[in-house]
Design a protein around this motif. Structure first.
Motif, PDB file in Angstrom:
ATOM      1  N   ALA A   1       0.351-102.648   0.309  1.00  0.00           N
ATOM      2  CA  ALA A   1       0.244-104.113   0.352  1.00  0.00           C
ATOM      3  C   ALA A   1      -0.209-104.669  -0.992  1.00  0.00           C
ATOM      4  O   ALA A   1       0.276-105.716  -1.443  1.00  0.00           O
ATOM      5  N   LEU A   2      -1.133-103.970  -1.632  1.00  0.00           N
ATOM      6  CA  LEU A   2      -1.620-104.424  -2.928  1.00  0.00           C
ATOM      7  C   LEU A   2      -0.545-104.262  -4.001  1.00  0.00           C
ATOM      8  O   LEU A   2      -0.367-105.147  -4.853  1.00  0.00           O
ATOM      9  N   VAL A   3       0.178-103.144  -3.961  1.00  0.00           N
ATOM     10  CA  VAL A   3       1.289-102.946  -4.904  1.00  0.00           C
ATOM     11  C   VAL A   3       2.306-104.072  -4.748  1.00  0.00           C
ATOM     12  O   VAL A   3       2.784-104.650  -5.730  1.00  0.00           O
ATOM     13  N   ALA A   4       2.629-104.405  -3.502  1.00  0.00           N
ATOM     14  CA  ALA A   4       3.618-105.452  -3.239  1.00  0.00           C
ATOM     15  C   ALA A   4       3.149-106.805  -3.759  1.00  0.00           C
ATOM     16  O   ALA A   4       3.920-107.550  -4.374  1.00  0.00           O
ATOM     17  N   ALA A   5       1.869-107.138  -3.530  1.00  0.00           N
ATOM     18  CA  ALA A   5       1.342-108.431  -3.973  1.00  0.00           C
ATOM     19  C   ALA A   5       1.367-108.546  -5.495  1.00  0.00           C
ATOM     20  O   ALA A   5       1.763-109.581  -6.049  1.00  0.00           O
ATOM     21  N   LEU A   6       0.961-107.487  -6.187  1.00  0.00           N
ATOM     22  CA  LEU A   6       0.957-107.505  -7.647  1.00  0.00           C
ATOM     23  C   LEU A   6       2.378-107.570  -8.197  1.00  0.00           C
ATOM     24  O   LEU A   6       2.647-108.276  -9.177  1.00  0.00           O
ATOM     25  N   LEU A   7       3.286-106.841  -7.568  1.00  0.00           N
ATOM     26  CA  LEU A   7       4.673-106.838  -8.031  1.00  0.00           C
ATOM     27  C   LEU A   7       5.316-108.210  -7.836  1.00  0.00           C
ATOM     28  O   LEU A   7       6.031-108.705  -8.719  1.00  0.00           O
ATOM     29  N   ARG A   8       5.069-108.835  -6.702  1.00  0.00           N
ATOM     30  CA  ARG A   8       5.629-110.173  -6.467  1.00  0.00           C
ATOM     31  C   ARG A   8       5.112-111.174  -7.490  1.00  0.00           C
ATOM     32  O   ARG A   8       5.861-112.035  -7.966  1.00  0.00           O
ATOM     33  N   THR A   9       3.846-111.065  -7.850  1.00  0.00           N
ATOM     34  CA  THR A   9       3.279-111.945  -8.877  1.00  0.00           C
ATOM     35  C   THR A   9       3.972-111.714 -10.216  1.00  0.00           C
ATOM     36  O   THR A   9       4.339-112.655 -10.922  1.00  0.00           O
ATOM     37  N   GLY A  10       4.150-110.430 -10.559  1.00  0.00           N
ATOM     38  CA  GLY A  10       4.835-110.102 -11.804  1.00  0.00           C
ATOM     39  C   GLY A  10       6.265-110.608 -11.828  1.00  0.00           C
ATOM     40  O   GLY A  10       6.751-111.118 -12.847  1.00  0.00           O
TER      41      GLY A  10
ATOM     42  N   ARG B   1       8.050-113.127 -14.408  1.00  0.00           N
ATOM     43  CA  ARG B   1       8.877-112.266 -15.252  1.00  0.00           C
ATOM     44  C   ARG B   1       9.678-113.028 -16.307  1.00  0.00           C
ATOM     45  O   ARG B   1       9.745-112.589 -17.465  1.00  0.00           O
ATOM     46  N   PRO B   2      10.301-114.180 -15.966  1.00  0.00           N
ATOM     47  CA  PRO B   2      11.089-114.894 -16.988  1.00  0.00           C
ATOM     48  C   PRO B   2      10.276-115.364 -18.189  1.00  0.00           C
ATOM     49  O   PRO B   2      10.840-115.616 -19.261  1.00  0.00           O
ATOM     50  N   LEU B   3       8.969-115.467 -18.032  1.00  0.00           N
ATOM     51  CA  LEU B   3       8.122-115.978 -19.106  1.00  0.00           C
ATOM     52  C   LEU B   3       7.551-114.875 -19.993  1.00  0.00           C
ATOM     53  O   LEU B   3       6.933-115.172 -21.015  1.00  0.00           O
ATOM     54  N   LEU B   4       7.768-113.630 -19.607  1.00  0.00           N
ATOM     55  CA  LEU B   4       7.140-112.517 -20.309  1.00  0.00           C
ATOM     56  C   LEU B   4       7.957-112.072 -21.518  1.00  0.00           C
ATOM     57  O   LEU B   4       9.179-112.250 -21.554  1.00  0.00           O
ATOM     58  N   PRO B   5       7.293-111.449 -22.515  1.00  0.00           N
ATOM     59  CA  PRO B   5       8.029-110.880 -23.649  1.00  0.00           C
ATOM     60  C   PRO B   5       8.916-109.737 -23.176  1.00  0.00           C
ATOM     61  O   PRO B   5       8.618-109.101 -22.157  1.00  0.00           O
TER      62      PRO B   5
ATOM     63  N   ARG C   1       9.502-106.573 -23.838  1.00  0.00           N
ATOM     64  CA  ARG C   1       8.971-105.243 -23.542  1.00  0.00           C
ATOM     65  C   ARG C   1       8.249-105.220 -22.200  1.00  0.00           C
ATOM     66  O   ARG C   1       8.391-104.274 -21.417  1.00  0.00           O
ATOM     67  N   LEU C   2       7.467-106.241 -21.933  1.00  0.00           N
ATOM     68  CA  LEU C   2       6.742-106.303 -20.674  1.00  0.00           C
ATOM     69  C   LEU C   2       7.670-106.661 -19.522  1.00  0.00           C
ATOM     70  O   LEU C   2       7.525-106.160 -18.402  1.00  0.00           O
ATOM     71  N   LYS C   3       8.638-107.497 -19.783  1.00  0.00           N
ATOM     72  CA  LYS C   3       9.594-107.907 -18.751  1.00  0.00           C
ATOM     73  C   LYS C   3      10.343-106.699 -18.193  1.00  0.00           C
ATOM     74  O   LYS C   3      10.596-106.605 -16.988  1.00  0.00           O
ATOM     75  N   ARG C   4      10.703-105.770 -19.079  1.00  0.00           N
ATOM     76  CA  ARG C   4      11.457-104.589 -18.630  1.00  0.00           C
ATOM     77  C   ARG C   4      10.663-103.706 -17.685  1.00  0.00           C
ATOM     78  O   ARG C   4      11.243-102.920 -16.934  1.00  0.00           O
ATOM     79  N   LYS C   5       9.354-103.799 -17.729  1.00  0.00           N
ATOM     80  CA  LYS C   5       8.515-102.973 -16.867  1.00  0.00           C
ATOM     81  C   LYS C   5       8.431-103.503 -15.439  1.00  0.00           C
ATOM     82  O   LYS C   5       7.927-102.812 -14.545  1.00  0.00           O
ATOM     83  N   ILE C   6       8.902-104.718 -15.210  1.00  0.00           N
ATOM     84  CA  ILE C   6       8.835-105.317 -13.879  1.00  0.00           C
ATOM     85  C   ILE C   6      10.236-105.325 -13.283  1.00  0.00           C
ATOM     86  O   ILE C   6      11.112-106.058 -13.751  1.00  0.00           O
ATOM     87  N   PRO C   7      10.482-104.508 -12.267  1.00  0.00           N
ATOM     88  CA  PRO C   7      11.834-104.450 -11.704  1.00  0.00           C
ATOM     89  C   PRO C   7      12.210-105.750 -11.010  1.00  0.00           C
ATOM     90  O   PRO C   7      11.355-106.460 -10.471  1.00  0.00           O
TER      91      PRO C   7
END
Length: 408
Positions: A127-136, A140-144, A146-152
């Motif tokens: 549940a925590l993984v899911a919540a953090l991933l949804r936030t990311g 995601r569109p606002l991230l640089p 290199r970091l954007k690629r880390k968020i599927p």
């Protein structure tokens, strides 16, 4: 290799077991050529044989320092060395025992301990993984880049089967996989449904225990295992014929529940039964009639990445290739299949630079035949490779998914 245990370990069960494991090593050095970290650094302390000597020193002298911990930290636990070992050395079990002992004998600084604790507590909670991933994914569109690629990207898993089939199997949906690649479980459920098998999830089950156990937090890892056994047991008693994992990293520890809990008077027998029931999704499908799936095969050459956990822990190095060939897919040539991609659970976080070098090497090896697609059998490898791959990386079960192939 004989080990003379230090007196302070005379009543230590894990130390005794470590000594027994080390005794199988004949220090021949055949493992060195199969070890990704030794090939990366050229330092024998970053090889299985070197780490065995360091752990032997710990057992005989009763103490160890940061050097031993550093070189054991660099180990991927890929277990490629086990496949190469002529004497059957169970290096993976030794490394796990060593990590647990070093947490006591060579404690880390407070900042590092806090980071590892946070990592374990996060990744072992779906549940925590899911919540953090949804936030990311939201930001995601606002991230640089290199970091954007880390968020599927967010996946749409599609409709799940609603019919009840004659056969029933249980599924471990996993922590990261359930949040990052839910299409994997959905595809597996649809494939098995078409083959007359209902795939059920016990809602009380959670992390397989690998994250905690492989980071040396053995007590927490064993608690994860006990909770899963409790969740599955009523369904096992009701006749479930198998426990299915579609992530080989999870599957490789599920099959060890019986061994890891053998001294637990309450759970030993149940854990042994659970391990006997555990099967990778490929292990199920290799015996099934795939003509029932009506698969779309015209997708170009497919490069198969076989995770270390499938090759060396589950000992199924060719099973996905066999299934996909039987299903009619054209497989691309690859090289250095025995070498790790660098994902290795939390390794890509804790040993980032080395992990990225290993990934680049693996991507080059997978693309020598210009494939249209790369497939893997483990979520960590899939996400790790996809982060830098110029061609799509998927779980191989998606190729057999009736929903994807029939456009429903």
């Amino acid at each position: 290799m004989h080990v003379e245990l230090h007196p302070r370990y005379s009543d230590n069960t894990e130390a005794k077991r470590a000594g027994e494991l080390i005794s199988a090593c004949v220090h021949c050095g055949l493992c060195l050529a199969t070890c990704p970290t030794y090939l990366d650094t050229g330092d024998e302390r970053d090889s299985p044989r070197g780490r065995i000597y360091l752990l032997k020193q710990l057992l005989e002298e009763g103490e160890a320092g940061a050097v031993t911990r550093t070189h054991l930290d660099r180990c991927l636990s890929c277990r490629s060395c086990e496949t190469a070992c002529p004497s059957g050395m169970q290096y993976g079990k030794l490394a796990d025992i060593g990590r647990g002992m070093l947490n006591i004998e060579a404690p880390r600084g407070p900042v590092e301990r806090l980071f590892r604790f946070s990592l374990r507590q996060t990744l072992s909670r779906p549940a925590l993984v899911a919540a953090l991933l949804r936030t990311g994914q939201l930001f995601r569109p606002l991230l640089p880049p290199r970091l954007k690629r880390k968020i599927p990207l967010r996946q749409t898993p599609g409709a799940m089967p609603v019919s009840t089939q004659p056969r029933t199997m249980l599924a471990l949906s996993g922590c990261v996989q359930s949040a990052a690649t839910p299409l994997t479980h959905a595809a597996a459920a649809r494939v098995l449904d078409r083959l007359g098998i209902s795939l059920k999830i016990a809602s009380e089950a959670g992390c397989c225990g690998a994250v905690n156990y492989h980071l040396g937090a053995h007590s927490d890892g064993l608690d994860n295992m006990r909770r899963n056994i409790d969740a599955w047991w009523p369904m096992i008693e009701a006749g479930a014929e198998a426990i299915i994992s579609s992530a080989t990293g999870c599957g490789s520890i599920l099959v060890e529940y019986g061994d890891l809990l053998q001294h637990d008077s309450v759970y030993a027998a149940k854990a042994k039964r659970v391990s006997a029931l555990c099967r990778d999704i490929a292990d199920v499908l290799v015996d099934e009639d795939l003509t029932l799936l009506n698969i779309e095969r015209d997708i170009g050459r497919v490069a198969v990445h076989t995770p270390c956990s499938q090759q060396h822990a589950l000992k199924q190095p060719d099973i996905v290739n066999t299934i996909l060939r039987r299903a009619g897919f054209t497989l691309a040539k690859t090289r250095d299949d025995h070498l790790c991609c660098g994902s290795a659970g939390t390794y890509s976080i804790l040993q980032r630079s080395r992990s990225e070098r290993l990934r680049q090497r693996k991507l080059e090896a997978l693309q020598v035949d210009n494939p249209a697609l790369i497939v893997s059998a483990n979520v960590g490898c899939q996400l790790h490779l996809d982060e830098e791959s110029k061609i799509p990386v998927k779980h191989w079960i998606e190729l057999l998914d009736p929903l994807t192939n029939q456009g429903h």
